[in-house]
Design a protein around this motif. Structure first.
Motif, PDB file in Angstrom:
ATOM      1  N   VAL A  20      51.081  43.533  35.882  1.00  0.00           N
ATOM      2  CA  VAL A  20      50.810  43.842  37.283  1.00  0.00           C
ATOM      3  C   VAL A  20      50.561  45.345  37.355  1.00  0.00           C
ATOM      4  O   VAL A  20      51.385  46.129  36.910  1.00  0.00           O
ATOM      5  N   GLU A  21      49.401  45.721  37.897  1.00  0.00           N
ATOM      6  CA  GLU A  21      49.068  47.142  38.019  1.00  0.00           C
ATOM      7  C   GLU A  21      48.908  47.491  39.500  1.00  0.00           C
ATOM      8  O   GLU A  21      48.233  46.781  40.235  1.00  0.00           O
ATOM      9  N   ILE A  22      49.528  48.576  39.911  1.00  0.00           N
ATOM     10  CA  ILE A  22      49.365  49.069  41.276  1.00  0.00           C
ATOM     11  C   ILE A  22      48.057  49.844  41.301  1.00  0.00           C
ATOM     12  O   ILE A  22      47.901  50.837  40.600  1.00  0.00           O
ATOM     13  N   ARG A  23      47.091  49.383  42.078  1.00  0.00           N
ATOM     14  CA  ARG A  23      45.783  50.025  42.124  1.00  0.00           C
ATOM     15  C   ARG A  23      45.699  51.109  43.190  1.00  0.00           C
ATOM     16  O   ARG A  23      45.159  52.175  42.968  1.00  0.00           O
ATOM     17  N   ARG A  24      46.228  50.793  44.383  1.00  0.00           N
ATOM     18  CA  ARG A  24      46.076  51.746  45.480  1.00  0.00           C
ATOM     19  C   ARG A  24      47.206  51.526  46.481  1.00  0.00           C
ATOM     20  O   ARG A  24      47.618  50.404  46.749  1.00  0.00           O
ATOM     21  N   VAL A  25      47.698  52.634  47.033  1.00  0.00           N
ATOM     22  CA  VAL A  25      48.682  52.582  48.109  1.00  0.00           C
ATOM     23  C   VAL A  25      48.096  53.380  49.261  1.00  0.00           C
ATOM     24  O   VAL A  25      47.777  54.553  49.110  1.00  0.00           O
ATOM     25  N   ALA A  26      47.920  52.735  50.406  1.00  0.00           N
ATOM     26  CA  ALA A  26      47.359  53.398  51.582  1.00  0.00           C
ATOM     27  C   ALA A  26      48.158  52.943  52.798  1.00  0.00           C
ATOM     28  O   ALA A  26      48.036  51.796  53.229  1.00  0.00           O
ATOM     29  N   GLY A  27      48.980  53.806  53.321  1.00  0.00           N
ATOM     30  CA  GLY A  27      49.822  53.443  54.459  1.00  0.00           C
ATOM     31  C   GLY A  27      50.784  52.343  54.060  1.00  0.00           C
ATOM     32  O   GLY A  27      51.521  52.477  53.084  1.00  0.00           O
ATOM     33  N   ASN A  28      50.777  51.236  54.795  1.00  0.00           N
ATOM     34  CA  ASN A  28      51.674  50.123  54.463  1.00  0.00           C
ATOM     35  C   ASN A  28      50.958  49.023  53.674  1.00  0.00           C
ATOM     36  O   ASN A  28      51.428  47.904  53.590  1.00  0.00           O
ATOM     37  N   ARG A  29      49.817  49.355  53.088  1.00  0.00           N
ATOM     38  CA  ARG A  29      49.035  48.374  52.328  1.00  0.00           C
ATOM     39  C   ARG A  29      48.994  48.775  50.846  1.00  0.00           C
ATOM     40  O   ARG A  29      48.689  49.921  50.513  1.00  0.00           O
ATOM     41  N   VAL A  30      49.270  47.818  49.986  1.00  0.00           N
ATOM     42  CA  VAL A  30      49.261  48.051  48.542  1.00  0.00           C
ATOM     43  C   VAL A  30      48.257  47.103  47.912  1.00  0.00           C
ATOM     44  O   VAL A  30      48.242  45.910  48.213  1.00  0.00           O
ATOM     45  N   THR A  31      47.400  47.616  47.034  1.00  0.00           N
ATOM     46  CA  THR A  31      46.446  46.793  46.304  1.00  0.00           C
ATOM     47  C   THR A  31      46.934  46.701  44.864  1.00  0.00           C
ATOM     48  O   THR A  31      47.231  47.720  44.240  1.00  0.00           O
ATOM     49  N   ILE A  32      47.035  45.458  44.358  1.00  0.00           N
ATOM     50  CA  ILE A  32      47.500  45.259  42.997  1.00  0.00           C
ATOM     51  C   ILE A  32      46.468  44.480  42.193  1.00  0.00           C
ATOM     52  O   ILE A  32      45.640  43.766  42.758  1.00  0.00           O
ATOM     53  N   ALA A  33      46.524  44.655  40.889  1.00  0.00           N
ATOM     54  CA  ALA A  33      45.688  43.874  39.970  1.00  0.00           C
ATOM     55  C   ALA A  33      46.628  43.073  39.083  1.00  0.00           C
ATOM     56  O   ALA A  33      47.656  43.587  38.640  1.00  0.00           O
TER      57      ALA A  33
END
Length: 86
Positions: A20-33
């Motif tokens: 599991v890779e954390i791609r982006r954190v923006a505010g209360n939203r997290v994008t994972i791969a």
């Protein structure tokens, strides 16, 4: 339950073959791969109940032979990592 803090770009390894890779954190939203073998089912939490209900309905409607409902026999899915992250 294990709770971890991670920053963008950091990875978490689950067993030998799931990453599991954390791609982006923006505010209360997290994008994972997610990287996993094809036989590992990955499903968003809010869809779990719907998927379970669908599987139950399919099992009643289409008797399963060798684990595949007849109308889905031969169907394969080809998702790239970028398609799974959307």
């Amino acid at each position: 339950m294990l709770v971890l803090s991670r920053k963008a770009g950091q990875r978490i390894h689950l067993g030998d073959d799931i990453v599991v890779e954390i791609r982006r954190v923006a505010g209360n939203r997290v994008t994972i791969a997610l990287e996993a073998p094809r036989d590992v089912r990955i499903l968003r939490g809010e869809l779990q109940e719907s998927a379970t209900d669908f599987e139950d309905d399919e099992a009643e409607t289409y008797p399963v032979s060798r684990g595949i409902a007849p109308r889905f026999a031969g169907l394969t899915t080809h998702l790239t990592t970028s398609e799974m992250v959307g």
